[in-house]
Design an enzyme around this catalytic site. Sequence first.
Site, short mmCIF file in Angstrom:
data_model
loop_
_atom_site.label_atom_id
_atom_site.label_comp_id
_atom_site.label_asym_id
_atom_site.label_seq_id
_atom_site.Cartn_x
_atom_site.Cartn_y
_atom_site.Cartn_z
N HIS A 1 -28.63 20.03 -25.66
CA HIS A 1 -28.39 18.86 -25.34
C HIS A 1 -27.35 18.62 -24.05
O HIS A 1 -27.60 17.62 -23.32
CB HIS A 1 -27.53 18.20 -26.64
CG HIS A 1 -28.01 17.34 -27.34
ND1 HIS A 1 -27.86 17.20 -28.64
CD2 HIS A 1 -28.67 16.03 -26.98
CE1 HIS A 1 -28.48 15.96 -28.90
NE2 HIS A 1 -28.74 15.47 -27.80
N ARG B 1 -42.10 10.53 -24.42
CA ARG B 1 -42.29 11.11 -25.58
C ARG B 1 -41.58 10.30 -26.61
O ARG B 1 -40.23 9.71 -26.61
CB ARG B 1 -41.09 12.53 -25.35
CG ARG B 1 -41.72 13.49 -24.20
CD ARG B 1 -40.78 14.52 -23.72
NE ARG B 1 -41.02 15.66 -23.40
CZ ARG B 1 -41.05 15.93 -22.04
NH1 ARG B 1 -40.28 15.12 -21.42
NH2 ARG B 1 -41.46 16.97 -21.39
N ARG C 1 -46.96 9.11 -25.91
CA ARG C 1 -47.77 10.22 -26.54
C ARG C 1 -47.06 10.18 -27.94
O ARG C 1 -46.24 9.87 -28.41
CB ARG C 1 -46.97 11.58 -26.06
CG ARG C 1 -47.37 13.01 -26.77
CD ARG C 1 -47.02 14.20 -26.02
NE ARG C 1 -45.66 14.09 -26.50
CZ ARG C 1 -44.89 15.43 -26.10
NH1 ARG C 1 -45.26 16.10 -25.06
NH2 ARG C 1 -43.39 15.14 -26.21
N GLU D 1 -52.34 21.64 -23.34
CA GLU D 1 -51.17 22.58 -23.43
C GLU D 1 -51.23 23.67 -24.30
O GLU D 1 -50.17 24.66 -24.24
CB GLU D 1 -49.81 21.69 -23.86
CG GLU D 1 -50.06 20.77 -25.08
CD GLU D 1 -48.72 19.96 -25.35
OE1 GLU D 1 -47.85 20.16 -24.39
OE2 GLU D 1 -48.87 19.19 -26.24
N ASN E 1 -45.22 22.84 -19.60
CA ASN E 1 -44.22 23.34 -20.36
C ASN E 1 -44.54 24.14 -21.34
O ASN E 1 -44.26 25.46 -21.69
CB ASN E 1 -43.15 22.45 -20.92
CG ASN E 1 -42.68 21.45 -19.74
OD1 ASN E 1 -43.03 21.77 -18.55
ND2 ASN E 1 -42.24 20.43 -20.18
N ASP E 2 -45.46 23.70 -22.25
CA ASP E 2 -46.11 24.45 -23.35
C ASP E 2 -47.44 25.48 -22.88
O ASP E 2 -47.29 26.76 -23.42
CB ASP E 2 -46.84 23.66 -24.65
CG ASP E 2 -45.60 23.32 -25.33
OD1 ASP E 2 -44.74 23.89 -25.73
OD2 ASP E 2 -45.42 21.95 -25.70
N ARG F 1 -40.28 29.19 -24.50
CA ARG F 1 -39.70 28.31 -23.36
C ARG F 1 -38.17 28.27 -23.78
O ARG F 1 -37.64 28.03 -22.78
CB ARG F 1 -40.42 26.98 -23.23
CG ARG F 1 -40.43 26.20 -24.42
CD ARG F 1 -41.49 25.21 -24.29
NE ARG F 1 -40.82 23.99 -23.83
CZ ARG F 1 -41.45 22.64 -23.92
NH1 ARG F 1 -42.30 22.58 -24.41
NH2 ARG F 1 -40.75 21.37 -23.61
N CYS G 1 -48.17 16.71 -16.56
CA CYS G 1 -46.89 15.76 -16.73
C CYS G 1 -45.72 16.88 -17.25
O CYS G 1 -44.85 16.62 -17.86
CB CYS G 1 -47.12 14.98 -17.95
SG CYS G 1 -47.64 15.72 -19.48
C1 PEP Z 1 -45.32 20.00 -21.95
O1 PEP Z 1 -45.35 20.77 -22.87
O2 PEP Z 1 -45.52 20.34 -20.75
C2 PEP Z 1 -44.91 18.68 -22.23
C3 PEP Z 1 -44.75 17.68 -21.17
O3 PEP Z 1 -44.52 18.39 -23.45
P1 PEP Z 1 -42.94 19.03 -23.99
O4 PEP Z 1 -42.13 19.34 -22.94
O5 PEP Z 1 -42.67 17.41 -24.39
O6 PEP Z 1 -43.56 19.75 -25.04
MG MG Z 2 -45.67 20.06 -24.90
#
Ligand code: PEP
Ligand code: MG
Length: 756
Positions: free
Chosen positions: A363, A470, A506, A604, A627-628, A638, A675
């Site tokens: 946070h 999100r 999403r 992802e 990210n995933d 991550r 994204c």
């Molecule tokens: C991702 O996984 O890249 C993504 C944009 O979703 P989040 O970060 O919300 O998992």
């Molecule tokens: Mg993700």
Amino acid sequence: MLDVLQRIVLEVNSAENLNQALEIIVRRVKLALDIDVCSVYLLLSEENRLVLLASDGLNPDSIGRVKLNLGEGLVGVVARRSEPLNLDNAPDHPAYKYFPETGEECYHAFLGVPIINARRMLGVLVVQQREERRFRNEHVAFLVTLAAQLAGAISHAEMIGEIGAMQTQARNAHVQVKGIPGSSGIGIGVGVVAYSLADLDAVPDRLPSCIETEVTQFTQAVEAVQNEMEIIKQRMQDSLPAEERLLFDAYIMMLGSESLFDRTVQGIREGNKWAQAALRDTIRENTRSFEEMDDPYLRERASDLRDLGRRILSHLQAPQRTPEDFPERTILVGEDLTATQLAEVPVHRLAGLVSSRGTSSSHVAILARAMGVPAVMGMSDLPVTRLEGRQMIVDGYSGRIHIQPGRELLEEFRRLAREERQLSEELRAHSLEPAMTSDGFRIPVYANSGLLADMAPSLQSGADGIGLYRTEVPFMIRDRFPSEDEQTEIYREILTSLDPRPVTLRTLDVGGDKSLPYFPVKEDNPFLGWRGIRITLDHPEIFLTQLRAMLRASQGLSNLHIMFPMVSSVSELKGALELLARARDELLDEQLAILMPKTGVMVEVPSAVYQAEALARRVDFLSVGTNDLVQYLLAVDRNNSRVAGIYDCLHPAVLQAMVQAACGAHRAGKTIGVCGEMAADPAAVLLLLGMEMDSLSVSVSALARVKWVIRHFSRERTQELLEQSLCLDEPAAIRALLNNALVKAGLGGLVRAGIH
Ligand code: PEP
Ligand code: MG
């Protein structure tokens, strides 16, 4: 043996300084193994030599005097080879070096094991014995285990020592500590330790002198904290968007809740306790269950609760720190910084943040990014309490802090900070211009929104729309699922404020590292478990409500796009599309004329990469969630600070996967965007352009720099760079190639600042 080992580790962990820690080790090990000598040599960074710092058995006068280079003597060999060395007669070994001051000529058996913390050689633990014999295998195993467990404690104690020494020695050497980047930027200032809040655990049991007085005092303390929250919220009005400020409303609600307020009053009355102890018990009860959960979001709630509890307690005990008490340039330092501790510092005085716990998704890191304050997280060995009043540099790019930096280093960072300011101004000046490559390809750059981290994208931000909204947050800040009407209102506001620009909503992506307080999911392997589309398909009632809300919100508009997260098979996508069609049919039956929105799938997980074409044929677009995707391709959590160093979006496997996904989408005649955070990394942007990604979506703070990169390159040049990158085997080589290209194109500012 396990018991002995645990007790030694516990004792060492509670040592007040390095000497004490080392003395405990040598004394306890000698006793436990019933041997003649135990010694510790540490590698002192200033001299780059191994120095004998503690011994039970060798001549005490030799401590601090015996010094060896790496590779010199038996101890040096252990350190250089990073391996144990077990000898029945040490003097027979060719590397044996005799130090007369130790009096060790009478010892023959020698066992040395390296002490290593996070790949860093800290030193060598040595045991010796008079008789000629090899140490038993159990002894070797015991020492290796002990050294591995003690490494963290020694590193912590070492740092306390180094920082302590600064008080007495005028020297240029400073202490540098590595953590995880939490929010980019350079912050230079003075440490303020955010631990001064009252300690709930230290509250003693006491009978109340008058129950009613205790209840009144407690009520007043709660009201005072509620007022503080209100004031902090007002103070943040200009620096945090409304969405983020909702957090403080949530705190105000928690303060007046049945579980906190009523239970404490009940504790005073029924438990016959004074207010402080009743409060302590309520907070303990409430936090314990949260703390045991694996889920980081719920753990954050426990730390929020503890923070509120400490605040109430401090009102019951003594007056608070006022804004004027903070230095002009405050670096806020804490074990587990909370959002309110951060917000308590007047914004114009806050130069940086350092938290010994947490990662970039905590946070406090999220808020720091939203406020543009540099932050470093996850410095587990940092002796936080020693940093009050210390001059510090927070390097949020590399995730390092420098304590008591010398003049030269300070100058260097001041220069970097100046360059960073100039760069931001330059970028901002062009942020409204469209992103077009120099050979005329227009690449829409969208904003990510919805998370507390993302500033509400305003019309002034220069975003071409929202590429990823999100939807989790409205679900997270409530104590139940939001109703269809509540959701409709939220989505409507976004869609209308951006109309006619596209907005991609999403669908709910909880599970993994995000879960809902009222819908806990406990699993051994949450990232491979019930998350994203898997949950919503299993709960059509929740999914349909959300889909209906999205569709209703789009009435009269045509900018709605709906995207599904964590899709790993065509059947999941079919299931989601069926529910979407059903939601629309229901609304048509209710006489609501709603256009079918554009639909998309997030790529992802690796299976979606291999099935990109099949997925793309069934929707309008794909969007790569790097990210995933990076976490799943590289098998790197991550959020885990231990493996943060191997999480790299420029890994050749990631690049290959993305090329494949892009080709799949294009073969199906559909668009594909990115994204995840990779789209905000200037070096990676070059490759994404080369892959012919059709759009990028990044947080508002990264928009200007991404557009800037796009404008400075032709698609042709980025394709060359992609081709060259795909021939390289290692991420570091790829980054070097791309950085070089950025520098040559006159974008060296982004590289020097280390923005990625
Ligand atoms: C991702 O996984 O890249 C993504 C944009 O979703 P989040 O970060 O919300 O998992
Ligand atoms: Mg993700």
